[in-house]
Write an enzyme that holds these catalytic residues in place. Structure first.
Site, short mmCIF file in Angstrom:
data_model
loop_
_atom_site.label_atom_id
_atom_site.label_comp_id
_atom_site.label_asym_id
_atom_site.label_seq_id
_atom_site.Cartn_x
_atom_site.Cartn_y
_atom_site.Cartn_z
N LYS A 27 0.87 -1.48 0.11
CA LYS A 27 -0.62 0.29 0.05
C LYS A 27 0.83 1.29 0.09
O LYS A 27 1.83 1.02 0.15
CB LYS A 27 -0.68 0.31 1.06
N ASP A 76 -2.81 -0.86 10.72
CA ASP A 76 -2.88 -1.41 9.24
C ASP A 76 -3.34 -2.69 8.63
O ASP A 76 -3.59 -2.54 7.83
CB ASP A 76 -1.24 -0.98 8.45
#
Length: 294
Positions: free
Chosen positions: A21, A146
């Protein structure tokens, strides 16, 4: 959920793609009493992935990887994910985990968090879904801020400590170049330095969200900012040089991801991106040409 969509099950084996990401925008708001920091950030999945293979076994957790730099015991977040799954479910079983790393380590790309998310989803599928969606996300949050996002992926606003996720309109599949300098950055160290910093450059996250919603990419690229970048650049000044180099090579925007040190550049066409990749990879071995993926 992106990870579930890409899971392949064969008998007692699950194969998952664990995606990198980037942060299209990252703001740190305040330090909370529990030691975490409140954040507001726009996250985006890339097509670059680690391959995570999980075999259902009778007992024990065994982890192996092609990367010599990461631990293969309970210091590895993917190992912790497997252990947490069995603790949460009470299942008497085990797992053999193989992680083929493609995502750079300690790079600000959520490689480890993605591996943990993949192990959770794989085990939940292999053992017939003992965890509900809410329980799965709760376990993910226990592993790291995350990890819940890495289960969902896509274009997403993350708030709280990263656990409050709001999917937003997906971006086009723009080409993206990643460059990781030969240095690793401690996220904890960057947060400590942020707490002492007086002149942080905060992004206008609402402007970023409105630009994505309206498909105004000029506005988007002009407002993308990472509040951590100026702090990390004091440790790794090369970050600003790479950003400028990418922009000179045609990137519409170049920014650091997460706490760094990886820099990414977003391009509008594949030809410009490939030429930039060829140039950058001469000086930086850890250069990747990938694209935005939803």
């Amino acid at each position: 959920m992106k990870l579930y969509n890409d899971l392949v099950i064969s008998e007692n084996r699950a194969m998952a793609k664990s995606y990198a990401k980037i942060n299209l925008s990252l703001d740190v708001l305040e330090k909370l009493p529990n030691g975490y920091h409140s954040v507001k950030m726009v996250m985006q999945t890339l097509s670059l992935f680690d391959l995570v293979i999980v075999d259902k076994t009778a007992r024990g957790i065994h982890l192996s990887t092609n990367c010599k730099f990461i631990p293969k015991n309970d210091k590895n977040i993917a190992f912790k994910a497997a252990r947490l799954f069995f603790e949460k479910t009470g299942i008497k079983g085990g797992a053999k985990i193989l992680i083929h790393k493609n995502i750079p380590v300690s790079a600000g790309l959520a490689g480890g968090s993605g591996n943990a998310a993949a192990v959770l989803c794989a085990l939940n599928m292999l053992f017939n879904m003992p965890l509900s969606e809410n329980e799965l996300f709760g376990a993910a949050l226990e592993l790291g801020a995350d990890v819940p996002y890495c289960i969902n992926g896509g274009t997403c606003l993350a708030e709280g400590i990263g656990e409050k996720l709001t999917p937003i309109f997906p971006l086009p599949a723009f080409p993206v170049i990643l460059v990781k300098p030969e240095i690793s950055i401690s996220t904890a160290e960057i947060y400590k330095r942020i707490d002492l910093e007086k002149d942080l450059m905060h992004p206008d996250t609402d402007a970023v969200l409105n630009a994505i919603k309206n498909g105004d990419f000029d506005l988007l690229f002009n407002n993308m900012k990472n509040v951590m970048q100026g702090v990390t650049e004091k440790i790794c000044p090369e970050i600003s040089f790479i950003c400028k180099n990418m922009e000179d090579l045609g990137a519409r925007v170049a920014l650091m991801s997460g706490s760094g040190p990886t820099v990414y550049g977003i391009f509008e066409d594949n030809m410009t991106a490939k030429k930039a990749f060829d140039s950058l990879s001469k000086n930086y071995p850890k250069t990747f040409l990938t694209h935005i993926s939803n």
